[in-house]
Write a protein that holds these residues in place. Sequence first.
Motif, PDB file in Angstrom:
ATOM      1  N   CYS A 684      30.674  40.537  35.769  1.00  0.00           N
ATOM      2  CA  CYS A 684      31.302  40.662  37.084  1.00  0.00           C
ATOM      3  C   CYS A 684      30.526  39.869  38.130  1.00  0.00           C
ATOM      4  O   CYS A 684      29.374  39.462  37.907  1.00  0.00           O
ATOM      5  CB  CYS A 684      31.399  42.130  37.505  1.00  0.00           C
ATOM      6  N   ARG A 693      33.185  43.941  43.939  1.00  0.00           N
ATOM      7  CA  ARG A 693      33.029  43.510  42.555  1.00  0.00           C
ATOM      8  C   ARG A 693      34.319  42.873  42.047  1.00  0.00           C
ATOM      9  O   ARG A 693      35.408  43.383  42.291  1.00  0.00           O
ATOM     10  CB  ARG A 693      32.687  44.699  41.641  1.00  0.00           C
ATOM     11  N   TYR A 694      34.136  41.767  41.330  1.00  0.00           N
ATOM     12  CA  TYR A 694      35.241  41.155  40.594  1.00  0.00           C
ATOM     13  C   TYR A 694      34.863  41.201  39.114  1.00  0.00           C
ATOM     14  O   TYR A 694      33.915  40.550  38.686  1.00  0.00           O
ATOM     15  CB  TYR A 694      35.462  39.709  41.038  1.00  0.00           C
ATOM     16  N   ARG A 695      35.631  41.996  38.345  1.00  0.00           N
ATOM     17  CA  ARG A 695      35.275  42.242  36.949  1.00  0.00           C
ATOM     18  C   ARG A 695      36.346  41.707  36.004  1.00  0.00           C
ATOM     19  O   ARG A 695      37.512  41.578  36.374  1.00  0.00           O
ATOM     20  CB  ARG A 695      35.106  43.740  36.701  1.00  0.00           C
TER      21      ARG A 695
END
Length: 724
Positions: A684, A693-695
């Motif tokens: 992430c 958060r970018y997961r």
Amino acid sequence: MGKKYNGGVKLNRKSMSQIVLEWFQDNQDRSISVKRLYDELRLKTHPMRSMCLDVVVDLLEDGLLTEKDGQFQLKQKKTIIEGTIQRRSGGRNYLIPDDGSLAIAVAERNSGGAMNGDHVRAALFARRPHAEPEAEVTEILKRAKDTFVGTLQVKGKFAYLLTPDKNDYDIFIPAANLKKGRNGQKAVVKVVEWPDAAERNPVGKVIDILGDAGENDTEMHAILAEYGLPYSYPENIEQEADAIPSEITPQDLEGREDFRQVTTFTIDPRDAKDYDDALSIRPVKKGLWEIGIHIADVSHYVKEGGIIDKEAFKRGTSVYLVDRTIPMLPEKLCNNLCSLRQDEDKLTYSVVVEMTDAGVVRNSRIVRSVINSNRRFTYEEVQAIIEREQQGGKESLPGDEMCREIMTLDRLAKILREKRFADGALSFDRIEVRFDIDETGHPLSVFFKESKDANKLIEEFMLLANRIVAETIGRTKPGITPKTFVYRVHDEPDPERMANLQQFVAKFGYKVKSTGTPVEMAKSMNRLLADVKGKREQELIETLSIRSMQKACYTTENIGHYGLAFQYYTHFTSPIRRYPDLMVHRLLTRYLAGGRSVNQVKCEENCEHCSNREQLAEQAERASIKYKQVEYMQDRLGLTYEAVISGVTEWGIYAEIIENKCEGLIPMRSLGGDYFEFDEKDYCLIGQQTRKRYRLGDHIQVRVARCNLEKKQMDYELVNPDEE
């Protein structure tokens, strides 16, 4: 050579250390006094000379230099290492050692003119503690390739070939070698003179002009040429094939079993032209069926060592791009003589099995045969019949006259499939991206090809035939060495990859075994794939699961096929489009007639060649799909789509649009509003200030920002839902 210091420039300690160390690395056999070193480096001021002396003393204390009578010399000689050059943008090149050790930096000035993928011999420099290891290319052992594809940039009396891989050098082309190529055209260029230093470009000559960049045929041919695959068929070989008689003579039928009066049909894609397999079925007695799996007898027409055979071996496989097929065999063979067309007598190689209603194989035999297909079905037609029967419908459908045979085969295929999975076969049902294209090759829409019951019917009986053929040759009595044969093998998963997958899926609340028996691990994997069906992370976990597997390949060393849970497996059922199948047909003929085993070393070399050609064909197919995806999205710049994060890297996130599976990059710089750090452990990006958060697997909205057909790349922009 090392850097030269210009006496008028003031250096810091780090730069001075680098210059001094490089001088000793470039002059390993020389010993020198400090005063003489001042002159060599052109150090004229007292502060610079004083700093140089301090550096020499440090190198002596670090054990990198030796001293005798005031003369200093490099202590550690260069270690010679071999490996593959991996060029990266910005001149950051690396040597990937053959022994599997860590990558070693190679500065552009020390690359010796090596191109991306070249196999080289290099000298490992002595280095100071805690510094990055470095090497210098001393010899290029084998060039990765000598033919390149790119766009011509013509400048008067000379030109350059600009390749899509910006990590390679542009290729200089004198006017005499241009072959009337024009600016902006795509061309295939062969290097005729390699540079002996990084400062020079390779010299090449144009061997083919593919056409104007952007034209469909040009771009498809460029993809094939990029992977060293042919994009046309030699005329003399087409003529050789055209001269083969089309009639089947009485001599051709000698020794063949006749299935022409048995109900027989083919099932293929709607647009197929080469039908290389057919099924026949008839009752033997109550509860027992005879099923014939009939394969085009290509080896009857293609003689080993002939020019058609040599061309087929060189190709190794047919290549399937988005809008065309590049056949392994000439058209007369693949679409005519060897195609099992309806209502025509055809020569075949058959695996004939007696199977009970419970799906148990009682007997089997492998024979050369002759068939006459009663009907050419498409997958869609057979699927419609199966679905109607399952739902109890009564509407009339094309092919109803063979409904009983189709439903019997479908029922038996499902029993075979269920048994495979019970034995530990893996259940990967991947969706394939396909395009509707116009007459110019331009993509109009995207659709997905899924494997349904009709596809699985054919698949199971082809798997059965392949297994029986492999067992017939490979399974011998104790103490008897099996004869050399071509196997299709698939090794067990790498434990480290499985452990990584186990850790990753645990973040989503799933479990998968990373150790245990092959059957236990396969069943665990199938449970995982079943659990993620319909979930937002399905595509992601399926992709990572496939990546944790080994690649299947051809070899004479049988280790079984892990993915299919078969101890013996080969490829016998597609000799029109795969050369290993043709090899298997010839070996069968030889061994069933009592012939001696062939040379194992030569056979293994042929297997390796075919595995390599298969991988190149797969890469070309993926490249053509990617090109068409970019071309399709180019018409949709500025539009917004629902997407899923399919990859996370230190330079940004990759997103795949849900409705068409077109993947693009959202560069880190375009995320905005925060500084994002890459968390490699949790896959992430994390905002330093916002903790956003970018997961992997997250659903997001994206806008199509840029499309680059030359690089086959798309850039997306992240869209805030409120913005819409």
